[in-house]
Design an enzyme around this catalytic site. Structure first.
Site, mmCIF file in Angstrom:
data_model
loop_
_atom_site.group_PDB
_atom_site.id
_atom_site.type_symbol
_atom_site.label_atom_id
_atom_site.label_comp_id
_atom_site.label_asym_id
_atom_site.label_seq_id
_atom_site.Cartn_x
_atom_site.Cartn_y
_atom_site.Cartn_z
ATOM 1 N N MET A 163 81.943 48.436 94.920
ATOM 2 C CA MET A 163 81.570 47.426 95.377
ATOM 3 C C MET A 163 79.719 47.891 95.763
ATOM 4 O O MET A 163 79.374 47.723 96.130
ATOM 5 C CB MET A 163 82.013 47.397 97.103
ATOM 6 C CG MET A 163 81.392 46.927 98.459
ATOM 7 S SD MET A 163 82.424 46.617 99.930
ATOM 8 C CE MET A 163 84.235 46.224 99.285
ATOM 9 N N ARG B 122 76.890 13.663 92.333
ATOM 10 C CA ARG B 122 77.275 14.426 92.798
ATOM 11 C C ARG B 122 77.450 13.623 93.863
ATOM 12 O O ARG B 122 78.193 13.666 94.843
ATOM 13 C CB ARG B 122 76.522 15.779 92.717
ATOM 14 C CG ARG B 122 76.431 17.022 93.190
ATOM 15 C CD ARG B 122 76.107 17.900 92.692
ATOM 16 N NE ARG B 122 74.523 17.888 93.139
ATOM 17 C CZ ARG B 122 73.613 18.741 92.353
ATOM 18 N NH1 ARG B 122 73.725 20.177 92.368
ATOM 19 N NH2 ARG B 122 72.079 18.881 93.365
ATOM 20 N N LYS C 148 65.788 26.499 98.250
ATOM 21 C CA LYS C 148 66.859 26.544 99.003
ATOM 22 C C LYS C 148 67.442 28.232 98.492
ATOM 23 O O LYS C 148 66.782 29.150 97.703
ATOM 24 C CB LYS C 148 67.454 25.483 98.155
ATOM 25 C CG LYS C 148 67.649 25.715 96.963
ATOM 26 C CD LYS C 148 68.120 24.073 96.152
ATOM 27 C CE LYS C 148 68.345 24.446 94.411
ATOM 28 N NZ LYS C 148 69.152 22.799 93.940
ATOM 29 N N TYR D 229 87.528 53.389 89.724
ATOM 30 C CA TYR D 229 88.751 52.486 89.513
ATOM 31 C C TYR D 229 89.879 52.761 88.432
ATOM 32 O O TYR D 229 89.343 52.121 87.314
ATOM 33 C CB TYR D 229 88.748 51.943 90.734
ATOM 34 C CG TYR D 229 87.947 51.780 92.056
ATOM 35 C CD1 TYR D 229 88.556 52.400 92.447
ATOM 36 C CD2 TYR D 229 86.866 50.958 92.302
ATOM 37 C CE1 TYR D 229 88.565 53.091 94.358
ATOM 38 C CE2 TYR D 229 86.111 51.426 94.008
ATOM 39 C CZ TYR D 229 87.060 52.517 94.326
ATOM 40 O OH TYR D 229 86.662 53.064 95.490
HETATM 41 C C1 LIG Z 1 68.212 23.105 93.128
HETATM 42 C C2 LIG Z 1 67.471 21.516 92.712
HETATM 43 C C3 LIG Z 1 66.247 21.174 91.243
HETATM 44 C C4 LIG Z 1 65.667 22.414 91.037
HETATM 45 O O1 LIG Z 1 66.670 22.607 89.635
HETATM 46 P P1 LIG Z 1 65.838 23.203 88.782
HETATM 47 O O2 LIG Z 1 66.585 23.858 87.595
HETATM 48 O O3 LIG Z 1 66.403 25.280 89.463
HETATM 49 O O4 LIG Z 1 64.642 23.351 88.283
HETATM 50 C C5 LIG Z 1 66.617 19.648 91.327
HETATM 51 N N1 LIG Z 1 66.075 19.130 92.458
HETATM 52 C C6 LIG Z 1 67.742 19.341 93.015
HETATM 53 C C7 LIG Z 1 68.458 18.335 93.592
HETATM 54 C C8 LIG Z 1 68.321 19.760 93.207
HETATM 55 O O5 LIG Z 1 69.448 20.355 94.203
#
Ligand SMILES: *Cc1c(COP(=O)(O)O)cnc(C)c1O
Length: 832
Positions: free
Chosen positions: A776, A599, A492, A727
């Site tokens: 920036m 969550r 992701k 700045y």
């Molecule tokens: C991002 C995520 C992980 C991985 O977590 P890390 O701490 O990066 O190893 C595992 N399970 C879910 C559901 C996640 O969203």
């Protein structure tokens, strides 16, 4: 001036010749640096004496000719500095190293020749490391400067030295001989490289042979007739007792050698002191076989003669690292730029790398005549043709007068051009789209111009991704969970900033079991890049359901609402699908349980109802049931994690009873794998650990940094105390300072909180603080303590500035630093 006059004890000090070198005691434990000011073509060490003095260097070797009145005046200002004035700093360094070498009576292997020196050295060290404590040249340190620096760290603990010697001009070998003074010599081969400096091949061979003037043994391949002749003509005259170990596969020689091709690699047999030794190596190209034969004979000469042992160790030989870069190019091409080596072993490695990229793209090899293989074209090009066919190349573009003559040996489509220019002018390169292109050429073909057709040279910020480190980290976690537990890798957020498609290709190559993304379009992007692994989408939404179906992406189902929306969608898509007889196979779903993270996910009280809905819709196949730990990285939450685990097991068990089958169960993220290995279940979900941050902090040394954010210095100015930088005039100078402006800002992902000295960057081996606020697109730093020039490279994080440390400085977590690197920053992927 003689050595004694110096009062320099080589065991107590260590030499520094590059003023940018990080000053730290070397392997031999010597504590005090001595700076050798050397005048080079582009560089004069004498300019940096005062700076080094400020870094606590107190001994300097300087050259009389460089001592202008100004410099003498400068040196006089350094109170307790010891200045050794000599004719040539380099020569003095060499003499001291030779003197140092003469105190040791251990066996020393000296290697010279046109090709293969570094590989023979590295392999020999690999094979012999269980038996000896070895000092060897780092990388290919084989020059007039590199050799003394390699030999200097020798100490009483070492039992073997392995050093390589390279020369480019007549009369250079004498100095190297006295520094290395090998007892065992290896003359690898002779080819046309570095011919410029010599009148003839004969002269070059004669000069190289001087390395073995005092050697007891010399190993060489008899088929190189110039070497064989000169040995008998010249070397024997000065070193009549030398034991010559000539080997050959086809003519009478002291050691007969034969090669037999095996399914993987080659068997090498040698006849040694009345016994036949056989080892298998995982290579079959002739350069690697030659190198391995030299290594085998040297090993026997050094007394390691246990046949079983040798078999084991030779089977483990691996290619010596050579950096390969993968870049995104124009017209959706990927480019592999391999300008680092030019032999068959290198070609084989590069082709493997090409082969492991995106399966859906065509694979193009742009290759010049190979000039340094030592093979006859009649053997060489058929060998290349075989490799090209095996490694899945779809199109070969050959450049050079030689290869074109071998068109008929290639079985893949080919095009040939006599020169690089002809290729560029043909317009063919502009036709390539959606391909992976490996560009590999001998230096004289200047393939830089081919590369620049595809990628604009980046003069600004890049994120370098070390694919070897990524592989290393994957293996670390794999070993932790064992072969019975599957691995899902989280890619992701652009693979935590590292670049999804490239990382996913590597993961697919290494056969992980699952990938996971946050959104459907990330998954679709992976499919378009040839990723065929199962992909979990953690945040499906009705507007993305079509993509899920089209690209076979598997939704996480976390609520009754999303379950119903997905069910409705499928029903509208396929109204004729009945529960009895499925018409189409839908992507399976993954049930998320909320066990305490709060969550997404079903709460324990909802599981029975969920089970009933699923039973009523059997075409919604459940691939897995999982949950996510809220505090796997910290010991204080272990009891809570245990409770989460218990709830997952209870929930999954209940659901299985209702469903009548058993989906996969999974719980652990990266920190959990290390901290709570007992909960690994059927699968783990690996995230940040793969990208080089071990967040449980229990085994931080086991993972390697993957990403390095680099930029360059755009401008440097000397400013007076009292002036301000940036700045709001936040960077107030309390002293005169050199300020450099970097081509990176918060829009690139260099966090604004790192301004005003909170962040430090690495410039030529020195940490330099930020000055004023991060802008920036730009950031200012203080380079007063280093030697920096406009255009110099600057490291913002990676090695040696850890992401974890950077995150701590600004009160955030490594995840934010990694994913914050903007997509406008070019990613460059490489293998060592
Ligand atoms: C991002 C995520 C992980 C991985 O977590 P890390 O701490 O990066 O190893 C595992 N399970 C879910 C559901 C996640 O969203």
């Amino acid at each position: 001036m003689t050595i004694q006059d110096f009062g320099i004890n080589t065991s107590e000090v260590y030499p520094v010749t590059d003023s940018r070198q990080v000053l730290s005691p070397t392997q031999n434990g010597a504590a005090e640096p001595v700076f050798f000011a050397i005048q080079g073509e582009h560089h004069d060490g004498h300019r940096f004496i005062t700076e080094l003095y400020k870094k606590n260097v107190r001994q300097f070797v300087v050259e009389t000719a460089a001592l202008t009145p100004d410099l003498r005046h400068e040196l006089a200002q350094l109170p307790d500095a010891r200045i050794h004035e000599v004719g040539s700093s380099l020569k003095t360094l060499q003499e001291l190293a030779a003197e140092h070498r003469s105190r040791f009576t251990i066996p020393v292997v000296g290697i010279t020749g046109s090709n293969g020196k570094t590989i023979v050295k590295e392999w020999l060290a690999q094979v012999l490391s269980p038996d000896f404590r070895i000092q060897k040249s780092p990388k290919s340190y084989n020059s007039q400067l590199g050799v003394p620096l390699s030999v200097w760290p020798l100490n009483e603990n070492h039992t073997l030295g392995i050093f390589e010697a390279g020369i480019s001009k007549p009369a250079e070998m004498q100095a190297l001989q006295s520094i290395i003074n090998p007892t065992v010599g290896i003359f690898t081969n002779v080819g046309p490289a570095h011919d410029e400096g010599f009148r003839s091949q004969k002269q070059k061979v004669a000069e190289k042979l001087r390395l073995f003037r005092k050697a007891e043994t010399l190993i060489y391949r008899k088929s190189y007739s110039e070497i064989d002749e000169e040995i008998h003509l010249l070397l024997k005259a000065v070193n009549p007792t030398i034991r010559l170990i000539s080997w050959s596969t086809d003519q009478a020689a002291a050691v007969p050698v034969s090669y037999a091709l095996k399914p993987i690699g080659t068997q090498i047999s040698v006849q040694w002191e009345g016994r036949n030794y056989r080892v298998e190596v995982p290579f079959s190209d002739s350069a690697s076989l030659e190198n391995a034969t030299h290594v085998l004979l040297a090993t026997l000469v050094l007394g390691v003669t246990d046949a079983n042992l040798l078999r084991e160790r030779f089977a483990r030989l691996r290619p010596v690292s050579m950096r390969l870069e993968l870049k995104e190019g124009i017209h959706r091409n990927l480019l592999i730029d391999d300008t680092y080596n030019n032999d068959l072993a290198g070609l084989s490695i590069a082709l493997d790398f090409l082969n492991q990229q995106d399966a859906s793209r065509q694979k193009v090899l742009v290759l010049s005549d190979l000039l340094e293989t030592g093979m006859k074209p009649d053997e060489l090009y058929p060998a290349i043709a075989r490799m090209v066919a095996e490694k899945g190349v779809s199109q070969l573009v050959g450049v050079g007068p030689e290869m074109g003559g071998y068109q008929s040996v290639f079985t893949v489509p080919t095009r040939f051009y006599a020169t690089t220019n002809a290729l560029l002018q043909s317009g063919y390169l502009n036709e390539l789209t959606d391909s992976v292109i490996l560009v590999k050429g001998a230096r004289r073909f200047s393939f830089e111009s081919v590369v620049s057709r595809f990628v604009q040279k980046s003069h600004r910020t890049v994120l370098e991704i070390n694919l070897d480190a990524l592989t290393h980290n994957l293996n670390f976690y794999r070993n932790k969970v064992g072969s019975q537990t599957k691995i899902m890798v989280m890619v992701k957020a652009f693979a935590y900033g590292s670049g999804s498609a490239e990382v996913a290709s590597l993961l697919q190559y290494h056969r992980v079991d699952y990938l996971a993304v946050a959104y459907a379009d990330e998954g679709a992007g992976l499919r378009q890049n040839g990723i065929t692994l199962p992909i979990l989408v953690m945040n499906p939404a009705p507007e993305s359901f079509r993509q899920l179906l089209d690209y076979n992406l598997e939704p996480e189902i976390f609520s009754f609402r999303i379950l119903e929306e997905w069910r409705q969608f499928l029903k509208e898509e396929h109204p004729q699908q009945g529960a009895e007889k499925p018409v189409v196979k839908y992507p399976p779903i993954h049930i998320k349980l909320d066990t305490g993270m709060h969550r997404l996910g079903f709460l324990p009280g909802e599981i029975t109802a969920l089970g009933e809905v699923l039973t009523a819709n059997p075409d919604l196949r459940v691939a897995s049931v999982f949950s996510h730990l809220a505090g796997s990285d910290e010991a204080e939450h272990t009891a809570f994690s245990q409770e989460q685990y218990r709830q997952l097991i209870a929930g999954a068990t209940r659901l299985e009873q209702i469903l009548g089958y058993r989906p996969l169960r999974h719980l652990l993220n990266s920190a959990g794998i290390v901290r709570l290995p007992d909960f690994k279940l059927d699968m783990v979900r690996l995230g940040i650990g793969l990208y080089g941050v071990e967040v449980s902090k229990l085994e931080p040394q086991q993972v390697q940094a993957v990403g390095t954010l680099k930029t360059i210095i755009s401008q440097i100015k000397d400013l007076k105390a009292g002036e301000t930088v940036g700045y709001s005039r936040r960077g107030v100078l309390t002293r005169d300072a050199r300020i450099a402006t970097l081509a990176v800002g918060y829009a690139d992902g260099y966090d604004r909180r790192l301004g005003n000295g909170v962040g430090q960057v690495w410039v030529n081996g020195v940490l330099c603080p930020t000055v004023g606020s991060v802008c920036m697109d730009m950031t200012m730093i203080d380079v007063s303590e280093t030697q920096a020039q406009e255009g110099d490279e600057v490291i913002l994080f990676g090695q040696p500035i850890s992401i974890a440390d950077l995150a701590e400085r600004i009160g955030t977590i490594p995840y934010e630093i990694l994913t914050g690197v903007s997509e406008r920053v070019k990613r460059v992927f490489y293998r060592e």
